[in-house]
Design a protein around this motif. Structure first.
Motif, PDB file in Angstrom:
ATOM      1  N   THR A  85       0.853  -1.202   0.000  1.00 31.45           N
ATOM      2  CA  THR A  85       0.000   0.000   0.000  1.00 31.45           C
ATOM      3  C   THR A  85       0.887   1.250   0.000  1.00 31.45           C
ATOM      4  O   THR A  85       2.101   1.139   0.119  1.00 31.45           O
ATOM      5  CB  THR A  85      -0.906   0.071   1.256  1.00 31.45           C
ATOM      6  N   ASP A 109      -4.955   1.401   1.510  1.00 32.03           N
ATOM      7  CA  ASP A 109      -4.591   1.312   2.920  1.00 32.03           C
ATOM      8  C   ASP A 109      -5.889   1.101   3.694  1.00 32.03           C
ATOM      9  O   ASP A 109      -6.783   1.936   3.653  1.00 32.03           O
ATOM     10  CB  ASP A 109      -3.907   2.636   3.293  1.00 32.03           C
ATOM     11  N   SER A 118      -7.527  -5.326  -0.816  1.00 30.93           N
ATOM     12  CA  SER A 118      -6.349  -5.250  -1.693  1.00 30.93           C
ATOM     13  C   SER A 118      -6.580  -5.979  -3.010  1.00 30.93           C
ATOM     14  O   SER A 118      -5.661  -6.058  -3.829  1.00 30.93           O
ATOM     15  CB  SER A 118      -5.119  -5.810  -0.986  1.00 30.93           C
ATOM     16  N   ASP A 143      -3.537  -4.942   7.388  1.00 23.89           N
ATOM     17  CA  ASP A 143      -2.701  -4.857   6.177  1.00 23.89           C
ATOM     18  C   ASP A 143      -1.339  -5.509   6.401  1.00 23.89           C
ATOM     19  O   ASP A 143      -0.719  -6.011   5.452  1.00 23.89           O
ATOM     20  CB  ASP A 143      -2.467  -3.396   5.765  1.00 23.89           C
TER      21      ASP A 143
END
Ligand SMILES: [Zn+2]
Length: 461
Positions: A73, A117, A133, A169
Motif C-alpha cells: 500500500t 490502505d 487489496s 494490512d
C-alpha cells in the motif's frame, strides 16, 4: 524507412547473423543486474520497512547485499502530522518519504503495489485486508516482483494475529508475500509474466518476458508487543552494535531512516537523534525463519547463511488438504480459521506451533469474535453454545439467539453445513493489563463439542 525502423532492421540482421548468441540469450538470460536482489522485503505500509531498517542497513552498508523493497500500500488512510494533505495526495507524499528514507540506507529499488490502505479496526482481520487489496491482483504483482528481482531471501511481516499487531494490512502483506514465494517458480501461475515476448526489440508486446524464480528462504518480522514466542525460531540482531562502515549504531541508522517519514512521526526521530535517546530503536530485532529450501546454517543463524548463487528448483508446497475434524466441530472463524489451513498448505511448519489464538483488546472495549459450527453429518443438528468467560466479562450480543438466555445460544445447523456465529463481547475494565482466557463449547446431538479457546490480553486503564 524511418530511423526507428532502420535501427530495428539492423538489430534483426545482427540477431540473424549471430543465431547462437541470440538463442542463448533468449533461453537463459541472466537477471538484469540493476534489479537482482539478495533480499526482497515485501512490506505493507510506508514506515513498516523502518521496523527492520537497522538490519537492512547492516545488510546493505556493511555486507554489500542488494536489497529491494515492495510495499503493498501507500499508507493513504493515515494521518498527516506536518500538513493537510490526505488520501491520494498523502499517498504521493508517503511514497516520496519512503524512497528518501530507504535511500538513506542505500536502498533505491522501491516499488508500490498500490493496494488501498485499510482503515484499522478495533480488531484486525487479515481477510478484510485481502478483500480490499483485491487479493489476486496484489498477488500477481508480488509474483512479478519476485520474478523481476530474483531474490535469494524474502522478508515479510508475520501472517498471524498476535497481540500488539495493530493492522490487518500487515498480516495481509505477509500472506501475499508467502503465496508469491510459493508461486513465482511455477510457470503455470501468472504464465503471461513468463512467456517470451514475440519481439522484445519492437513495440506492443504483451508477454512480459520474465523468468520463473524460486526464492530460497522466507523470514518474518512483526510489530507484536511481545516477542518471547520468537525465541529460537530465527536470528536476532543487535541494534546497539556499531556499523563498521558507518561508525554509528544500527539503532541510529534506523532512527535516521524513520526521520524521513515526517507525515507519520513529525520531528520525533530527529529529536531522538539529536538527544541520543534511542531507546525506541535499540531493542534487539528478532526474525522467524518461516522456511528454508537450502541446507546449511542453523535456524538462528544469519539470514544469508546457506545461500549460494544460482537458481534452485521449484519447490511445490503441500497445498490445502481436507481436514478430518470429526462429524461435529467448533472453531474460531475468519482469520483464525484461515491461518489454521494456510500454514500447513504453505509448509509453514514453524507457524503451526508458534502461537495459540490470541487477541489484544482495550480495557472495557466491545469487540466481535467469529465462531464457526461445523455439521458434517447427514442430518440437521442443533448446537447449544456455551461461552465460558472470566469474571467481569459480558456478552454484548450474539447473532441468532433463540429461546435460551445467555450464556446458552442454540443454532440449528442443516446437514453438511457450517454455521457462522458472531459474538460481541465486552471486556472488563482492568487497572492492570493481563492475559485472560475465553472458551466456547457446545452440546450437539448428545455430544460435547469443542472447546475453541481464545487467549485475550486486556489492556489496563
Ligand atoms: Zn503499517
Amino acid at each position: 524507412m524511418n530511423r526507428a525502423l532502420r535501427l530495428r532492421s539492423l538489430i534483426t540482421c545482427l540477431a540473424f547473423t549471430f543465431p547462437h548468441a541470440a538463442a542463448a540469450q533468449a533461453l537463459n538470460p541472466p537477471p538484469d543486474p540493476r534489479f537482482k536482489a539478495d533480499i526482497l522485503v515485501i512490506a505493507p505500509h510506508p514506515d513498516d520497512e523502518s521496523t527492520i531498517a537497522g538490519y537492512l542497513a547492516k545488510a546493505v552498508l556493511d555486507e554489500h547485499r542488494h536489497v529491494a523493497v515492495v510495499f503493498t500500500t501507500r499508507g493513504d488512510a493515515g494521518q498527516n502530522l506536518v500538513g493537510y494533505e490526505q488520501a491520494r495526495s498523502l499517498a504521493e507524499i508517503r511514497e516520496m518519504e519512503t524512497r528518501q528514507a530507504l535511500a538513506s540506507i542505500g536502498i533505491t529499488n522501491v516499488w508500490f503495489i498500490r493496494a488501498p490502505d485499510t482503515w484499522a479496526q478495533d480488531v484486525s482481520d487479515v481477510l478484510r485486508s485481502l478483500e480490499t487489496s483485491n487479493h489476486g491482483s496484489a498477488l500477481g504483482e508480488g509474483v512479478r516482483f519476485i520474478r523481476l528481482t530474483r531474490p535469494e531471501v524474502v522478508i515479510a511481516m508475520l501472517p498471524a494475529t498476535v497481540v500488539g499487531e495493530n493492522h490487518e494490512d500487515h498480516q495481509a502483506s505477509g500472506v501475499i508475500a508467502t503465496e508469491a514465494f510459493d508461486l513465482a517458480g511455477d510457470p503455470t501461475k501468472f504464465p503471461e509474466q513468463v512467456a517470451a515476448p514475440e519481439d522484445h526489440l519492437w513495440y506492443g508486446n504483451l508477454m512480459e518476458g520474465l523468468h520463473t524464480w524460486q526464492p530460497k528462504k522466507l523470514y518474518y518480522y512483526t510489530d507484536a508487543s511481545h516477542f518471547e514466542f520468537m525465541n529460537g525460531k530465527g536470528p536476532e540482531y543487535s541494534m546497539t552494535a556499531v556499523s563498521p562502515s558507518q561508525h554509528v549504531s544500527y539503532a541510529r541508522l534506523a532512527a535516521k531512516e524513520l526521520s524521513f517519514h515526517l507525515t507519520q512521526y513529525g520531528d520525533a526521530p530527529a529529536q531522538a537523534l539529536a538527544t541520543g535517546n534511542l531507546h525506541d530503536f535499540d531493542q534487539p530485532l528478532p526474525f522467524v525463519l518461516a522456511k528454508s529450501l537450502v541446507g546449511g546454517g542453523s535456524v538462528t543463524g544469519d539470514i544469508m547463511d546457506g545461500i549460494r548463487p544460482g537458481a534452485i528448483q521449484f519447490a511445490p508446497v503441500r497445498g490445502y488438504r481436507p481436514e478430518n475434524t470429526g462429524p461435529l466441530s467448533i472453531e474460531l472463524g475468519e482469520g483464525w480459521a484461515f491461518y489454521k489451513r494456510f500454514y500447513p498448505a504453505h509448509n509453514l511448519d514453524v507457524m503451526s506451533t508458534l502461537l495459540a489464538p490470541e487477541l489484544g483488546v482495550g480495557s472495557g472495549s466491545h469487540f466481535p469474535v467469529m465462531l464457526v459450527l461445523h455439521n458434517e453429518t447427514d442430518k440437521a443438528v442443533t448446537f447449544r453454545l456455551h461461552t465460558q468467560l472470566p469474571p467481569g466479562w459480558s456478552v454484548d450480543s450474539t447473532s441468532q439467539q433463540h429461546s435460551h438466555p445467555w450464556p446458552v445460544s442454540e443454532f440449528a445447523t442443516p446437514a453438511h453445513s457450517d454455521y457462522p456465529v458472531r459474538i460481541r463481547l465486552v471486556a472488563p475494565r482492568l487497572s492492570q493489563s493481563q492475559w485472560q482466557m475465553i472458551s466456547w463449547t457446545a452440546d450437539a446431538d448428545g455430544q460435547q463439542v469443542g472447546p475453541a479457546t481464545l487467549h485475550v490480553y486486556v489492556g489496563g486503564q
